[in-house]
Each structure stands twice: as C-alpha cells, then as structure tokens.
Design a protein around this motif. Sequence first.
Motif, PDB file in Angstrom:
ATOM      1  N   VAL A  10       3.200 -98.541 -53.807  1.00 56.51           N
ATOM      2  CA  VAL A  10       2.171 -99.507 -54.214  1.00 56.51           C
ATOM      3  C   VAL A  10       0.807 -98.827 -54.126  1.00 56.51           C
ATOM      4  O   VAL A  10       0.669 -97.764 -53.529  1.00 56.51           O
ATOM      5  CB  VAL A  10       2.191-100.769 -53.315  1.00 56.51           C
ATOM      6  CG1 VAL A  10       3.491-101.539 -53.475  1.00 56.51           C
ATOM      7  CG2 VAL A  10       1.962-100.406 -51.850  1.00 56.51           C
ATOM      8  N   ARG A  11      -0.196 -99.474 -54.695  1.00 56.21           N
ATOM      9  CA  ARG A  11      -1.563 -98.954 -54.588  1.00 56.21           C
ATOM     10  C   ARG A  11      -2.080 -99.195 -53.178  1.00 56.21           C
ATOM     11  O   ARG A  11      -1.601-100.095 -52.461  1.00 56.21           O
ATOM     12  CB  ARG A  11      -2.475 -99.636 -55.607  1.00 56.21           C
ATOM     13  CG  ARG A  11      -2.623-101.113 -55.353  1.00 56.21           C
ATOM     14  CD  ARG A  11      -3.736-101.760 -56.168  1.00 56.21           C
ATOM     15  NE  ARG A  11      -3.721-103.187 -55.944  1.00 56.21           N
ATOM     16  CZ  ARG A  11      -4.183-103.780 -54.844  1.00 56.21           C
ATOM     17  NH1 ARG A  11      -4.716-103.076 -53.883  1.00 56.21           N
ATOM     18  NH2 ARG A  11      -4.124-105.093 -54.723  1.00 56.21           N
ATOM     19  N   HIS A  14      -2.575-102.849 -51.112  1.00 58.87           N
ATOM     20  CA  HIS A  14      -1.608-103.834 -51.623  1.00 58.87           C
ATOM     21  C   HIS A  14      -1.245-104.844 -50.527  1.00 58.87           C
ATOM     22  O   HIS A  14      -1.147-104.498 -49.351  1.00 58.87           O
ATOM     23  CB  HIS A  14      -0.353-103.095 -52.089  1.00 58.87           C
ATOM     24  CG  HIS A  14       0.590-103.925 -52.873  1.00 58.87           C
ATOM     25  ND1 HIS A  14       1.456-104.825 -52.289  1.00 58.87           N
ATOM     26  CD2 HIS A  14       0.815-103.996 -54.208  1.00 58.87           C
ATOM     27  CE1 HIS A  14       2.178-105.408 -53.231  1.00 58.87           C
ATOM     28  NE2 HIS A  14       1.811-104.917 -54.406  1.00 58.87           N
ATOM     29  N   PRO A  15      -1.017-106.124 -50.905  1.00 61.27           N
ATOM     30  CA  PRO A  15      -0.663-107.154 -49.913  1.00 61.27           C
ATOM     31  C   PRO A  15       0.594-106.857 -49.103  1.00 61.27           C
ATOM     32  O   PRO A  15       0.711-107.288 -47.954  1.00 61.27           O
ATOM     33  CB  PRO A  15      -0.470-108.419 -50.753  1.00 61.27           C
ATOM     34  CG  PRO A  15      -1.188-108.176 -52.027  1.00 61.27           C
ATOM     35  CD  PRO A  15      -1.195-106.698 -52.249  1.00 61.27           C
ATOM     36  N   ASP A  18       0.347-105.217 -45.442  1.00 59.36           N
ATOM     37  CA  ASP A  18      -0.033-105.919 -44.218  1.00 59.36           C
ATOM     38  C   ASP A  18       1.115-105.793 -43.218  1.00 59.36           C
ATOM     39  O   ASP A  18       2.284-105.954 -43.582  1.00 59.36           O
ATOM     40  CB  ASP A  18      -0.339-107.397 -44.498  1.00 59.36           C
ATOM     41  CG  ASP A  18      -1.569-107.576 -45.383  1.00 59.36           C
ATOM     42  OD1 ASP A  18      -2.391-106.639 -45.453  1.00 59.36           O
ATOM     43  OD2 ASP A  18      -1.693-108.646 -46.009  1.00 59.36           O
ATOM     44  N   GLU A  29       7.615-111.551 -55.541  1.00 54.85           N
ATOM     45  CA  GLU A  29       6.259-112.031 -55.814  1.00 54.85           C
ATOM     46  C   GLU A  29       5.462-111.058 -56.689  1.00 54.85           C
ATOM     47  O   GLU A  29       4.385-111.404 -57.168  1.00 54.85           O
ATOM     48  CB  GLU A  29       5.493-112.228 -54.499  1.00 54.85           C
ATOM     49  CG  GLU A  29       6.086-113.269 -53.580  1.00 54.85           C
ATOM     50  CD  GLU A  29       5.362-113.311 -52.240  1.00 54.85           C
ATOM     51  OE1 GLU A  29       4.157-112.985 -52.198  1.00 54.85           O
ATOM     52  OE2 GLU A  29       6.026-113.655 -51.240  1.00 54.85           O
ATOM     53  N   PHE A  30       6.005-109.859 -56.891  1.00 54.23           N
ATOM     54  CA  PHE A  30       5.250-108.812 -57.569  1.00 54.23           C
ATOM     55  C   PHE A  30       6.063-108.206 -58.709  1.00 54.23           C
ATOM     56  O   PHE A  30       7.289-108.102 -58.626  1.00 54.23           O
ATOM     57  CB  PHE A  30       4.888-107.699 -56.570  1.00 54.23           C
ATOM     58  CG  PHE A  30       4.194-108.232 -55.346  1.00 54.23           C
ATOM     59  CD1 PHE A  30       2.844-108.521 -55.367  1.00 54.23           C
ATOM     60  CD2 PHE A  30       4.909-108.475 -54.176  1.00 54.23           C
ATOM     61  CE1 PHE A  30       2.209-109.027 -54.240  1.00 54.23           C
ATOM     62  CE2 PHE A  30       4.288-108.974 -53.050  1.00 54.23           C
ATOM     63  CZ  PHE A  30       2.925-109.255 -53.081  1.00 54.23           C
ATOM     64  N   LEU A  73       0.076 -99.237 -61.822  1.00 50.36           N
ATOM     65  CA  LEU A  73       0.008 -99.440 -60.372  1.00 50.36           C
ATOM     66  C   LEU A  73      -1.439 -99.534 -59.893  1.00 50.36           C
ATOM     67  O   LEU A  73      -1.761-100.364 -59.064  1.00 50.36           O
ATOM     68  CB  LEU A  73       0.723 -98.298 -59.656  1.00 50.36           C
ATOM     69  CG  LEU A  73       1.403 -98.675 -58.350  1.00 50.36           C
ATOM     70  CD1 LEU A  73       2.507 -99.677 -58.590  1.00 50.36           C
ATOM     71  CD2 LEU A  73       1.956 -97.441 -57.667  1.00 50.36           C
ATOM     72  N   SER A  76      -2.868-103.159 -60.685  1.00 48.93           N
ATOM     73  CA  SER A  76      -2.083-104.371 -60.432  1.00 48.93           C
ATOM     74  C   SER A  76      -1.517-104.355 -59.013  1.00 48.93           C
ATOM     75  O   SER A  76      -1.715-103.406 -58.264  1.00 48.93           O
ATOM     76  CB  SER A  76      -0.930-104.463 -61.437  1.00 48.93           C
ATOM     77  OG  SER A  76       0.059-103.492 -61.145  1.00 48.93           O
ATOM     78  N   ASN A  77      -0.784-105.399 -58.699  1.00 51.47           N
ATOM     79  CA  ASN A  77      -0.052-105.477 -57.437  1.00 51.47           C
ATOM     80  C   ASN A  77       1.422-105.138 -57.635  1.00 51.47           C
ATOM     81  O   ASN A  77       2.283-105.593 -56.887  1.00 51.47           O
ATOM     82  CB  ASN A  77      -0.193-106.864 -56.810  1.00 51.47           C
ATOM     83  CG  ASN A  77      -1.486-107.013 -56.049  1.00 51.47           C
ATOM     84  OD1 ASN A  77      -2.072-106.032 -55.597  1.00 51.47           O
ATOM     85  ND2 ASN A  77      -1.949-108.239 -55.903  1.00 51.47           N
ATOM     86  N   VAL A  79       4.972-103.032 -57.765  1.00 54.85           N
ATOM     87  CA  VAL A  79       5.704-102.118 -56.901  1.00 54.85           C
ATOM     88  C   VAL A  79       6.445-101.166 -57.833  1.00 54.85           C
ATOM     89  O   VAL A  79       7.142-101.605 -58.744  1.00 54.85           O
ATOM     90  CB  VAL A  79       6.707-102.871 -55.997  1.00 54.85           C
ATOM     91  CG1 VAL A  79       7.519-101.901 -55.157  1.00 54.85           C
ATOM     92  CG2 VAL A  79       5.986-103.891 -55.116  1.00 54.85           C
TER      93      VAL A  79
END
Length: 139
Positions: A10-11, A14-15, A18, A29-30, A73, A76-77, A79
């Motif tokens: 991911v970039r 990215h969420p 966390d 979700e992605f 990538l 966006s979010n 993967v």
Amino acid sequence: LYSEPVLFVVRAGHPLLDPGQDVFARLDEFPMLMPTRESVIRPFVDRLFITNGMTAPATEIETVSDSFGRAFLRQSNAVWIISAGVVANELGSGAFVALPVNTEETKGPVGLTMRTDTAPSPAFSILLQTIREAARQSG
C-alpha cells in the motif's frame, strides 16, 4: 535464479497501516490490484486468500502493468499484490509499505525463460552466465 515472496503493498499513510488491525478482515474495503489469472503467482495468491478465510476480493483489478500499479497505488487506497522485486525501490524509499501479512507460502521462483527450439548464441550464453552470477552474489 532466486525466490521472492508476493507482498500486499500500500502507499505510505494507508488506513490499513494503523496498528492492531486484522488486515484480511478489512481487505474488502479497498480496491485490490491482482495478478492476472494466467500469471505464475496467481495460484499462490488464491491459496493465501483461502487460507485466511477469504474468497475473491470485492473490487478486483487484474493487471500485469507495473507502471499502472505504481500510479494507481500512489493516488488511491488500493492494495497491490505484487512480487517483492517489482516494488523494491518504492519499499526502500518508503513510498510504499508492505502490509503485515505472512506471505511466506507465496515465495516463488524468479528465473529466465528461453526458447527450447534454438541453441543460445555465444553472446547470449555469456549474458546468461553474467545474470546467474549477479543473482548468486545478491543472495
């Protein structure tokens, strides 16, 4: 020449980065950039999903284009499921980050594909030997 794993990349920021998240619980979700069904690494990826209780991703984009994967990538979010060597520079710079997913079972060979119906020329044989030596030296 050598083996390398497939990574979930991911970039930066990215969420899914966390701490304390179940990555597989949130993957749907992605958007997911996936190897094509004809690619060598796709069976490894499909087995990894099954092992982790997933079927096909909800939003799946099949691509073999590394330039598209990099551009998409960054913006966006998504993967991206890709061989480690393809994104080694971006991982090294911190632009992309590998998600904490155990992908050891996806480790696959990286090698040379050659025609079997012709003998290699002397120059090509030297090139092959040079590539093999470089791969051995890099581990």
